[in-house]
Write a protein that holds these residues in place. Structure first.
Motif, PDB file in Angstrom:
ATOM      1  N   PRO A  39       0.817  -1.217   0.000  1.00 50.65           N
ATOM      2  CA  PRO A  39       0.000   0.000   0.000  1.00 50.65           C
ATOM      3  C   PRO A  39       0.852   1.269   0.000  1.00 50.65           C
ATOM      4  O   PRO A  39       2.056   1.223   0.254  1.00 50.65           O
ATOM      5  CB  PRO A  39      -0.810  -0.114   1.297  1.00 50.65           C
ATOM      6  CG  PRO A  39      -0.060  -1.078   2.153  1.00 50.65           C
ATOM      7  CD  PRO A  39       0.661  -1.996   1.234  1.00 50.65           C
ATOM      8  N   ASN A  40       0.215   2.384  -0.253  1.00 50.01           N
ATOM      9  CA  ASN A  40       0.912   3.673  -0.237  1.00 50.01           C
ATOM     10  C   ASN A  40       1.573   3.902   1.116  1.00 50.01           C
ATOM     11  O   ASN A  40       0.983   3.627   2.148  1.00 50.01           O
ATOM     12  CB  ASN A  40      -0.069   4.823  -0.504  1.00 50.01           C
ATOM     13  CG  ASN A  40      -0.557   4.808  -1.928  1.00 50.01           C
ATOM     14  OD1 ASN A  40      -1.692   4.468  -2.197  1.00 50.01           O
ATOM     15  ND2 ASN A  40       0.312   5.135  -2.851  1.00 50.01           N
ATOM     16  N   THR A  46      11.440   4.085  -0.452  1.00 52.64           N
ATOM     17  CA  THR A  46      12.564   4.266   0.463  1.00 52.64           C
ATOM     18  C   THR A  46      13.513   3.075   0.388  1.00 52.64           C
ATOM     19  O   THR A  46      14.732   3.235   0.477  1.00 52.64           O
ATOM     20  CB  THR A  46      12.048   4.461   1.906  1.00 52.64           C
ATOM     21  OG1 THR A  46      11.054   5.484   1.899  1.00 52.64           O
ATOM     22  CG2 THR A  46      13.175   4.862   2.829  1.00 52.64           C
ATOM     23  N   GLN A  87      10.121   7.128  -9.210  1.00 51.55           N
ATOM     24  CA  GLN A  87       8.660   7.199  -9.207  1.00 51.55           C
ATOM     25  C   GLN A  87       8.197   8.565  -9.712  1.00 51.55           C
ATOM     26  O   GLN A  87       7.303   8.676 -10.525  1.00 51.55           O
ATOM     27  CB  GLN A  87       8.147   6.959  -7.788  1.00 51.55           C
ATOM     28  CG  GLN A  87       6.628   7.009  -7.679  1.00 51.55           C
ATOM     29  CD  GLN A  87       6.165   6.664  -6.266  1.00 51.55           C
ATOM     30  OE1 GLN A  87       6.961   6.341  -5.392  1.00 51.55           O
ATOM     31  NE2 GLN A  87       4.871   6.725  -6.056  1.00 51.55           N
ATOM     32  N   GLU A 174       7.762   2.165  -9.865  1.00 49.81           N
ATOM     33  CA  GLU A 174       6.484   2.491 -10.515  1.00 49.81           C
ATOM     34  C   GLU A 174       6.660   3.105 -11.898  1.00 49.81           C
ATOM     35  O   GLU A 174       6.276   4.248 -12.139  1.00 49.81           O
ATOM     36  CB  GLU A 174       5.659   3.428  -9.626  1.00 49.81           C
ATOM     37  CG  GLU A 174       5.362   2.792  -8.275  1.00 49.81           C
ATOM     38  CD  GLU A 174       4.241   3.491  -7.504  1.00 49.81           C
ATOM     39  OE1 GLU A 174       3.401   4.139  -8.163  1.00 49.81           O
ATOM     40  OE2 GLU A 174       4.199   3.376  -6.288  1.00 49.81           O
TER      41      GLU A 174
HETATM   42  N1  LIG Z   1      12.850  11.784   3.974  1.00 50.19           N
HETATM   43  C1  LIG Z   1      11.809  11.358   4.719  1.00 50.19           C
HETATM   44  N2  LIG Z   1      11.630  11.816   5.968  1.00 50.19           N
HETATM   45  C2  LIG Z   1      10.603  11.398   6.723  1.00 50.19           C
HETATM   46  N3  LIG Z   1       9.681  10.517   6.318  1.00 50.19           N
HETATM   47  C3  LIG Z   1       9.789  10.020   5.079  1.00 50.19           C
HETATM   48  C4  LIG Z   1      10.862  10.413   4.207  1.00 50.19           C
HETATM   49  N4  LIG Z   1      10.718   9.756   3.036  1.00 50.19           N
HETATM   50  C5  LIG Z   1       9.622   8.992   3.177  1.00 50.19           C
HETATM   51  N5  LIG Z   1       9.048   9.143   4.390  1.00 50.19           N
HETATM   52  C6  LIG Z   1       7.872   8.442   4.873  1.00 50.19           C
HETATM   53  O1  LIG Z   1       8.154   7.067   4.820  1.00 50.19           O
HETATM   54  C7  LIG Z   1       7.013   6.334   4.470  1.00 50.19           C
HETATM   55  C8  LIG Z   1       7.337   5.454   3.284  1.00 50.19           C
HETATM   56  O2  LIG Z   1       7.469   6.252   2.130  1.00 50.19           O
HETATM   57  P1  LIG Z   1       7.761   5.638   0.682  1.00 50.19           P
HETATM   58  O3  LIG Z   1       7.806   6.763  -0.257  1.00 50.19           O
HETATM   59  O4  LIG Z   1       8.925   4.754   0.761  1.00 50.19           O
HETATM   60  O5  LIG Z   1       6.443   4.784   0.461  1.00 50.19           O
HETATM   61  P2  LIG Z   1       5.989   4.003  -0.846  1.00 50.19           P
HETATM   62  O6  LIG Z   1       5.735   2.604  -0.414  1.00 50.19           O
HETATM   63  O7  LIG Z   1       6.934   4.201  -1.945  1.00 50.19           O
HETATM   64  O8  LIG Z   1       4.592   4.699  -1.136  1.00 50.19           O
HETATM   65  P3  LIG Z   1       3.893   5.016  -2.548  1.00 50.19           P
HETATM   66  O9  LIG Z   1       3.208   3.798  -2.970  1.00 50.19           O
HETATM   67  O10 LIG Z   1       2.938   6.109  -2.209  1.00 50.19           O
HETATM   68  O11 LIG Z   1       4.952   5.446  -3.488  1.00 50.19           O
HETATM   69  C9  LIG Z   1       5.907   7.343   4.219  1.00 50.19           C
HETATM   70  O12 LIG Z   1       5.091   7.397   5.366  1.00 50.19           O
HETATM   71  C10 LIG Z   1       6.648   8.629   4.016  1.00 50.19           C
HETATM   72  O13 LIG Z   1       5.882   9.709   4.455  1.00 50.19           O
END
Ligand SMILES: Nc1ncnc2c1ncn2[C@@H]1O[C@H](COP(=O)(O)OP(=O)(O)OP(=O)(O)O)[C@@H](O)[C@H]1O
Ligand SMILES: [Mg+2]
Lengths: 250, 333
Positions: A39-40, A46, A87, A174
Motif C-alpha cells: 500500500p501507499n 525508500t 517514481q 512504478e
Molecule cells: N525523507 C523522509 N523523511 C521522513 N519521512 C519520510 C521520508 N521519506 C519517506 N518518508 C515516509 O516514509 C514512508 C514510506 O514512504 P515511501 O515513499 O517509501 O512509500 P511508498 O511505499 O513508496 O509509497 P507510494 O506507494 O505512495 O509510493 C511514508 O510514510 C513517508 O511519508
C-alpha cells in the motif's frame, strides 16, 4: 544454485519514530523480475532509495553481484551496474531527449573529464542513445526538449536513461505511474522484452503488469515484508490479500 | 538548481549558436578598434576603459562557468582575481619580472586556494554555498590587508612591469591591450568549448538534476570541484592583467563588493549563455562611465536598472539581443 544479483540483507531504516524499512531481506536472481507491492506509504520507494544509495540505511547490508555496496556512494553503485528509475520522473529537463540518454551512455563510456570536443557530435554516444530511445518507442522524440515531452514520454525517457547505462540490474520504481491503460499495456510488453537481459526489482501498483512480468512477488506492509512467493501464491495468500490485494483487485 | 530557467536555450541549438558567435565576433572587432578610436579622441582614455572592461569580462566569464553552467553561485569569486593580482604585484615588487614565472605562480596560488576552499564549500548548497564562499573570500581579503610588507590595506604601487621573453609586450599600452584582448578571446573560446564538451554536459546536467546525474554514475562533486578550480585559474589570469594594467594592487580587488559586481554582471548579461558575461561586463563599465558622469551616486540609477533587467529581460541582455536578432525562430524546439 546460482548466486543472487542483488541481495538486500536485513535492512532497517527509520525516519524518527517511523520505521520505514523493518528488517527487510529480498533477493533478486539472474534473469528474474521480482515485484515489490504494498500500500501507499509502505516504504517501497525508500527501500529502492537505499539500494541505489540515495538514502543511507540504519542497519543491514546490500550486496550487489556478491560485493558489499552498502558504504558506496550513488555514483559508485551506478558505475557498478545498478540502474534505476524514479517514481517521480527524474530527467534533465533542459536537455533534449537524445542528450539525456547520451549523457547516460557517456557515463558508461567513461572518460568524462574531456573539455574540448563537442560531445553532442560524438557518434558512438548518439547512436547508443538513439538505440535506447528506439527500444522504448521514442525514436522520433530525440530532438525534443525533455521537459516538454508528454508525461508518458517522460516516463519512457526515464527508462531509456537507465538502459543507456548498460545496467546489470534495474530498480524500477512504478514505471507506469500516471500512465493510461494503453500506455501501461505497451510498456508492460516492452519490459517483458527487456526482462531476459536485465534482472529487475519492480515496484508497481498496476496488478496486471505485476502478474504479467513478475517471477516472484514480495508484499511490503508498514516497512516489513509480509509475504514472498510466485504471483499465484501471492494471489492466494490471505495475509497478502488482506494487506493489499483485496483492495487492489476488488 | 538555482540558475536554471534562465540559461535554457542558449546551449545547444545550432541556429542560436551561430547567431551568438556572430555577436561575439562583432564585439571583439569593436574592441580591437578602440585603440584606433582612442587616437582620434580621448588620448589613452578609451583604451584604458576597454582594458578594464575586458579584464572584468574575463573574470565574469569564468564566474558564469560556475553560476550559469554549474549552478554554483559563488559570492567570493573576486578573491581569485585578487590572488592573481597579488601574485603579479608581489613578484614585481620582489624583482621577479618574467611573466613565465608570474603566471604559474598566480595559477598555483589560485588553483590551490580553489581546490581547498572548493572542496569544503561544495559540501554545501544554495544559500550556504553563497555564505561559505563569501567567508573564504573575506578571510583572504583580511589576510592581504595584513601584508605589511606589501602595503597592507593601502595596497602596493608597482614601479615596473612584467617582461615577456625580453619583449616589452606588457609595457606599452597597445601591447597590453592586445594581450588582454587575446586572453579574452581565448577564455571566451575555452569556456564555450567546455560548455559543449563531455565535461560541460555533466556540469550543466548536474545543475538541473544532481540526483539523476549521480544515478547515471557521475560524481557530481568531482565535476563541480574541477569547474571551481578552472574558474579560479581564469579569474587569476584576469587578476594578473589587473595588476599589469593598473600598476597597483590592493585588497579591494578581492572585496565582497567586487564579487557582487561579478554576480551582477553575470545575471545582467544572461546566465549560462555564450555571451552573457561578456556583454554584461562591457555594459557595466560603459554604464558606470556614463552614469558617474551624471551623478556621483550612479549606483542609485544602476540598482533599479539591474532589478528591471532581472525581472523583465528573460535571459539577461544576451537573451534580449538574441531575441532581437531572430524573433521568428520558435522557442523551445
Ligand atoms: N525523507 C523522509 N523523511 C521522513 N519521512 C519520510 C521520508 N521519506 C519517506 N518518508 C515516509 O516514509 C514512508 C514510506 O514512504 P515511501 O515513499 O517509501 O512509500 P511508498 O511505499 O513508496 O509509497 P507510494 O506507494 O505512495 O509510493 C511514508 O510514510 C513517508 O511519508
Ligand atoms: Mg513510492
Amino acid at each position: 544454485m546460482t548466486d543472487p544479483v542483488l541481495e538486500i540483507d536485513r535492512l532497517t531504516k527509520s525516519f524518527g519514530a517511523l520505521c520505514v524499512t523493518d528488517d527487510v531481506t529480498v533477493t533478486l536472481m539472474p534473469g528474474e523480475c521480482h515485484a515489490l507491492i504494498g500500500p501507499n506509504g509502505a516504504g517501497k520507494s525508500t527501500l529502492v532509495h537505499q539500494v541505489s544509495g540515495l538514502v543511507r540505511p540504519d542497519r543491514g547490508r546490500i550486496l550487489f553481484q556478491g560485493r558489499d555496496v552498502t558504504a558506496l556512494s550513488q555514483h559508485a553503485r551506478a558505475q557498478a551496474g545498478l540502474g534505476r528509475s524514479f517514481q517521480i520522473t527524474s530527467i534533465i529537463p533542459e536537455f533534449t531527449a537524445l542528450e539525456n540518454v547520451a549523457l547516460a551512455a557517456q557515463a558508461r563510456a567513461g572518460k568524462s573529464f574531456r573539455f574540448f570536443r563537442d560531445a553532442g557530435r560524438e557518434r558512438a554516444l548518439n547512436e547508443t542513445a538513439r538505440a535506447c530511445l528506439g527500444q522504448l518507442g521514442l525514436g522520433d522524440r530525440g530532438d525534443l526538449v525533455a521537459g516538454e515531452l508528454s508525461h508518458g514520454e517522460k516516463r519512457l525517457l526515464e527508462l531509456a536513461i537507465a538502459l543507456a547505462g548498460a545496467p546489470k540490474a534495474l530498480l524500477l520504481d512504478e514505471p507506469m505511474a500516471g500512465m493510461g491503460r494503453a500506455e501501461s499495456a505497451t510498456l508492460t510488453q516492452t519490459l517483458l522484452g527487456l526482462k531476459a537481459r536485465y534482472p529487475m526489482l519492480l515496484i508497481e501498483h498496476d496488478m496486471e503488469a505485476v502478474f504479467t512480468l513478475a517471477d516472484r512477488v514480495s508484499v511490503l506492509v508498514a516497512g516489513a515484508i509480509v509475504a514472498t512467493g510466485t504471483p499465484k501464491e501471492i494471489r492466494n495468500n490471505p495475509q497478502a490479500r488482506a494487506a493489499y490485494l483485496g483492495e487492489a483487485t476488488a | 538548481m538555482t540558475a536554471s530557467a534562465l540559461s535554457a536555450a542558449a546551449d545547444g541549438r545550432p541556429a542560436g549558436r551561430r547567431c551568438a558567435v556572430g555577436i561575439a565576433l562583432g564585439i571583439f572587432v569593436l574592441l580591437a578598434l578602440t585603440p584606433l578610436l582612442s587616437q582620434l579622441y580621448g588620448g589613452g582614455y578609451l583604451t584604458t576603459l576597454a582594458m578594464r572592461a575586458m579584464i572584468l569580462a574575463i573574470a565574469a566569464i569564468s564566474l558564469d562557468l560556475l553560476i550559469g553552467q554549474g549552478g554554483m553561485v559563488s559570492f567570493g569569486h573576486a578573491a581569485f582575481v585578487a590572488l592573481g593580482a597579488y601574485a603579479y604585484g608581489i613578484a614585481i615588487d620582489e624583482g621577479v619580472y618574467s611573466i613565465f614565472a608570474i603566471l604559474p605562480a598566480a595559477f598555483a596560488a589560485a588553483g590551490l586556494f580553489a581546490l581547498v576552499t572548493g572542496a569544503i564549500s561544495l559540501r554545501t548548497r544554495g544559500v550556504y554555498f553563497i555564505m561559505i564562499t563569501l567567508a573564504f573570500a573575506q578571510m583572504l581579503y583580511f589576510a592581504m590587508g595584513s601584508l605589511s610588507r606589501y602595503g597592507a590595506d593601502d595596497g602596493l604601487t608597482l614601479w615596473s612591469s612584467a617582461d615577456v621573453a625580453g619583449t616589452g609586450l606588457l609595457k606599452s599600452d597597445t601591447g597590453l591591450f592586445l594581450s588582454i584582448l587575446a586572453a579574452l578571446v581565448g577564455v571566451w573560446l575555452l569556456v564555450n568549448r567546455i560548455a559543449v564538451s563531455r565535461f560541460g554536459r555533466v556540469l550543466r546536467a548536474a545543475r538541473q538534476n544532481p540526483t539523476r546525474v549521480a544515478t547515471m554514475g557521475y560524481s557530481v562533486f568531482r565535476y563541480r570541484l574541477t569547474a571551481y578550480v578552472i574558474a579560479a585559474l581564469i579569474a587569476a589570469l584576469a587578476g594578473v592583467f589587473w595588476g599589469a594594467q593598473a600598476n597597483f594592487v590592493s585588497p579591494a580587488i578581492g572585496s565582497w563588493q567586487r564579487s557582487g559586481d561579478l554576480i551582477a554582471i553575470v545575471v545582467l548579461g544572461g546566465m549560462g549563455s555564450r555571451n552573457g558575461a561578456l556583454i554584461g561586463a562591457l555594459f557595466l563599465v560603459f554604464i558606470e562611465e556614463v552614469l558617474s558622469g551624471i551623478t556621483h551616486d550612479w549606483r542609485l540609477i544602476f540598482g533599479p536598472m539591474l532589478v528591471l533587467i532581472a525581472l523583465y529581460a528573460h535571459g539577461g541582455l544576451a537573451g534580449w539581443i538574441e531575441r532581437l536578432q531572430g524573433p521568428r525562430r520558435s522557442g523551445g524546439g
